[in-house]
Design a protein around this motif. Structure first.
Motif, PDB file in Angstrom:
ATOM      1  N   VAL A   1      11.601  70.482  35.035  1.00  0.00           N
ATOM      2  CA  VAL A   1      12.617  69.636  34.414  1.00  0.00           C
ATOM      3  C   VAL A   1      12.197  68.179  34.527  1.00  0.00           C
ATOM      4  O   VAL A   1      11.806  67.704  35.590  1.00  0.00           O
ATOM      5  CB  VAL A   1      13.987  69.848  35.092  1.00  0.00           C
TER       6      VAL A   1
ATOM      7  N   LEU B   1      19.391  67.686  40.527  1.00  0.00           N
ATOM      8  CA  LEU B   1      18.045  67.588  39.976  1.00  0.00           C
ATOM      9  C   LEU B   1      17.122  67.049  41.059  1.00  0.00           C
ATOM     10  O   LEU B   1      17.283  65.916  41.518  1.00  0.00           O
ATOM     11  CB  LEU B   1      18.037  66.664  38.760  1.00  0.00           C
TER      12      LEU B   1
ATOM     13  N   SER C   1      16.023  71.949  38.662  1.00  0.00           N
ATOM     14  CA  SER C   1      17.479  71.853  38.602  1.00  0.00           C
ATOM     15  C   SER C   1      18.102  73.059  39.294  1.00  0.00           C
ATOM     16  O   SER C   1      17.580  74.173  39.210  1.00  0.00           O
ATOM     17  CB  SER C   1      17.950  71.787  37.149  1.00  0.00           C
TER      18      SER C   1
END
Length: 503
Positions: free
Chosen positions: A143, A107, A160
């Motif tokens: 995200v 991430l 991600s």
């Protein structure tokens, strides 16, 4: 009665076994590059000798971030062939050795002040996924950091994607390439130096005079080829071999610190530092999280192998900028410090930040002296490097048929105080894995020294008696075990306690 010394006896037998032998190839350096080259050549039936002055994986290979990256780094330079090649290499590791390598989610998080254009980042992620043949998880944009309650507020707008990580450790990754071929016609000697190397031009053979650094046993072997895979010591070894190479290494010091893993940390987090194009990662590894790395150019090897207080301060600052807890030196479980060899042309003279230099590997073949030297590289590309070396060897020496790998069996497991998982027994590692010292066991055959504070001793030295009993496994008597324990305690004080005391 003479004390029983199984380590010394095993070394004596091993040096007798190799004495007078003629090998097809001698590989100098048992880090990830040398180990993979050794495995590749042995598998092709060549008779190979692997040597390292220290333990297997005791240099740069023991200080990685456990990551098997694709070629994302090269996308910004539009180096599409390298991107594709490294993505394929990453995916091959996942497919071929799932017991060693697994896919892992990442991430990438930007703060409120974006330092990279998010649309360009998203486009780059999609392109990276496409060049990886769509094998990895589809990269997602927008995200957030929901569920990551240990992060500071304002960490959002992330992306991600998926790469790969080592399942156990970098040291185990290296060791697993070595041990299956370490007996029989080939051999692997750690803590062994070639104190003299002489090339016989008339016979086209190298003579190597070997000495066991811990016990003093000596042997002489001959070899048709030498592969210099000594990592950051490659240039130094080439000087000893009389090799004039068009390449050399620039050196970059990298430091990680580990902290107790936040409970909700599952994926690897990457934070944009906004400086020199650098990033800061927080990666789960067993019970700890690896935080780092630093990137510092060094010109002297001696300066690169010890973390300094300023390295730790820099990493703690990044932790405090991104994590809620105000971490201090007392929260650090362990420190990892290594020197990365970055391949450049010999005439390269610019002073640049290490991130501006490529992580690509280069291979030089000195056909007149029968020496192949390898430069640079990374965990992902060690298989590609080994294949290049194999092709060069095969063009000069006919393969003897497929080598036979030995099954190592399943080691008995033992409990160590404070660890939630078991570890291979010390006696097994001594008898089956060429584990010669207390540090070999705590640092490289197991993760004890990395997962338990202060090298396994514990924050208040509460594990001293347990480590004393382990020291006896590698010592001929109690007095020698006490000496080994005292030496290990001193090294922990120098490499851990003294550094943190200055932070």
């Amino acid at each position: 009665m003479e004390a029983c010394d199984p380590v010394n006896e095993a070394r004596r037998a091993e040096f007798r076994r190799v004495d007078g032998a003629v090998y097809d190839v001698a590989v100098i350096g048992a880090g990830v590059s040398g180990a993979r080259i050794f495995h590749q050549l042995c598998g092709m039936g060549y008779r190979v000798l692997l040597l390292d002055r220290g333990d297997f994986a005791s240099g740069t290979s023991q200080a990685s971030g456990m990551m098997i990256w694709g070629g994302l780094l090269y996308l910004k330079d539009l180096d599409f062939p390298t991107v594709g090649k490294l993505c394929r290499a990453r995916d091959e590791w996942i497919d071929r050795v799932p017991e060693k390598v697994r896919a892992a989610g990442l991430l990438y998080l930007q703060g409120k002040k974006e330092t990279r254009n998010r649309h360009l980042v998203q486009t780059g992620m999609w392109l990276y996924w496409l060049m990886g043949s769509l094998k990895r998880r589809f990269p997602g944009g927008g995200v957030g950091a929901e569920g990551l309650d240990f992060l500071k507020d304002g960490k959002g707008g992330g992306f991600s994607f998926e790469e790969a990580v080592l399942k156990e450790s970098d040291c185990r990754f290296v060791l697993d390439w070595i041990l299956p071929f370490a007996t029989g016609e080939s051999a692997a000697l750690n803590h062994c130096e070639a104190h003299e190397m002489v090339f016989d031009h008339s016979r086209k053979l190298w003579r190597l005079d070997l000495r066991a650094r811990l016990h003093g046993h000596e042997s002489t072997v001959r070899t048709r080829f030498i592969v210099n895979a000594a990592g950051v010591w490659t240039d130094e070894v080439n000087d000893l071999l009389g090799v004039d190479s068009p390449y050399r290494h620039e050196l970059s010091k990298g430091v990680y610190l580990s902290i107790r893993k936040p409970q909700t940390l599952d994926d690897i987090l990457i934070f944009d530092t906004g400086k020199d194009g650098d990033t800061f990662t927080v990666a789960p590894w067993g019970p700890v999280a690896l935080c780092g790395p630093t990137e510092t150019r060094v010109t002297c090897l001696r300066d690169g192998f010890r973390p300094e207080a300023q390295d730790v301060r820099s990493l703690l600052r990044l932790c405090r900028e991104n994590l809620k807890d105000r971490l201090g030196p007392e929260d650090i479980v362990s420190l990892r410090c290594g020197v990365r060899p970055l391949a450049v042309k010999r005439g390269f003279s610019k002073v640049v930040h290490p991130l501006e230099l490529s992580r690509r590997h280069l291979v030089h073949h000195d056909s007149s002296r029968k020496v192949i030297s390898v430069y640079g590289g990374k965990l992902t590309s060690c298989g590609l490097m080994a294949e290049e070396v194999r092709k060069l060897i095969s063009s000069s020496i006919e393969r003897r048929g497929d080598g036979v790998a030995k099954s190592m069996g399943v080691p008995p497991e033992e409990h160590f105080p404070g660890l939630g998982s078991s570890v291979p027994g010390a006696e097994w590692c001594r008898d089956h894995e060429r584990c010669l010292t207390l540090e070999d066991y705590l640092r490289r055959r197991t993760n004890i020294a990395q997962w338990i504070p202060r090298g396994g001793l514990g924050r208040h030295s509460e594990n001293t008696d347990t480590i004393r009993s382990i020291a006896r496994v590698f010592s001929p008597d109690d007095a020698a075990a006490e000496t080994a324990l005292a030496s290990y305690q001193k090294s922990v004080c120098m490499r851990h306690d003294a550094v943190l005391a200055e932070v």
